[in-house]
Design a protein around this motif. Sequence first.
Motif, short mmCIF file in Angstrom:
data_model
loop_
_atom_site.label_atom_id
_atom_site.label_comp_id
_atom_site.label_asym_id
_atom_site.label_seq_id
_atom_site.Cartn_x
_atom_site.Cartn_y
_atom_site.Cartn_z
N SER A 173 1.02 -0.85 -0.19
CA SER A 173 -0.01 0.14 0.00
C SER A 173 1.32 1.06 0.17
CB SER A 173 -0.64 0.04 1.07
OG SER A 173 -1.94 0.79 1.37
N THR A 174 0.60 1.73 -0.98
CA THR A 174 1.83 2.89 -0.87
C THR A 174 1.71 4.07 -0.32
OG1 THR A 174 0.90 2.83 -3.57
CG2 THR A 174 3.62 2.00 -3.72
N LYS A 175 2.73 4.59 -0.22
CA LYS A 175 2.20 6.04 0.72
C LYS A 175 3.67 7.31 -0.39
CE LYS A 175 3.18 3.89 5.00
NZ LYS A 175 3.59 3.25 4.81
N LEU A 176 3.30 8.03 -0.12
CA LEU A 176 3.83 9.34 -1.01
C LEU A 176 5.63 9.07 -0.63
CD1 LEU A 176 1.63 12.72 -0.29
CD2 LEU A 176 1.70 11.25 -2.23
N GLU A 177 5.55 8.57 0.23
CA GLU A 177 7.47 8.90 0.84
C GLU A 177 8.14 7.74 0.77
OE1 GLU A 177 4.53 9.12 3.13
OE2 GLU A 177 5.04 7.94 4.89
N ASP A 178 7.01 6.88 -0.57
CA ASP A 178 7.74 6.01 -1.07
C ASP A 178 8.43 6.33 -2.55
OD1 ASP A 178 5.36 3.08 0.67
OD2 ASP A 178 7.40 4.10 1.31
N SER A 179 7.82 7.00 -2.23
CA SER A 179 8.55 7.86 -3.87
C SER A 179 9.85 7.62 -4.08
CB SER A 179 8.20 9.16 -3.91
OG SER A 179 6.40 9.45 -4.87
#
Lengths: 112, 111
Positions: A81-87
């Motif tokens: 479940s990707t988060k913005l900070e996984d960019s």
Amino acid sequence: EPEVTQTPSHQVTQMGQEVILRCVPISNHLYFYWYRQILGQKVEFLVSFYNNEISEKSEIFDDQFSVERPDGSNFTLKIRSTKLEDSAMYFCATGGRRNEQFFGPGTRLTVL
Amino acid sequence: GEDVEQSLFLSVREGDSSVINCTYTDSSSTYLYWYKQEPGAGLQLLTYIFSNMDMKQDQRLTVLLNKKDKHLSLRIADTQTGDSAIYFCAEAPQSGNQFYFGTGTSLTVIP
């Protein structure tokens, strides 16, 4: 010269979606790693994998991350479940022995 | 945890020597590495040195290791425009599998 390859080169996804990043190791390599590099920051270790199991993982590698070698050749990193900070840029590395790591070109993950 | 530091930028003129420096904290490091990253590309292993060595030379590249001061350097002789890239030093501690990377030094070669 053999190389580590990674696909896709760039992945754009919506927050909360699952992504799978793929790596094809150099043939006969036994040690596998994932690192990430957030823009402007250091290359950070995520996980190492040997003998079909995780041998070491960092604090970053929490329950939303998983790795596997589904067909004995590809090595994948799944982010549930990707988060913005996984960019970040995600680099796969493989080695024929410990203390040897050859890196792939990376996958740029952008989470919107 | 382990800390690896590098200066961020270096500019040299084509034909001059470049020296990129790195300091690290883990005295148990077994191997130390230099990687090169060109724009849009991955990390290319340039060279490495085992911790019981002081120096290693490989064509235009010379690695110097001062284990007492925990200082590693990479000298590139006769620097060319194609050497422009980001250079990362990395250390492999005695225990564990991960490499610890520095911030990277961006080398710009001026024609």
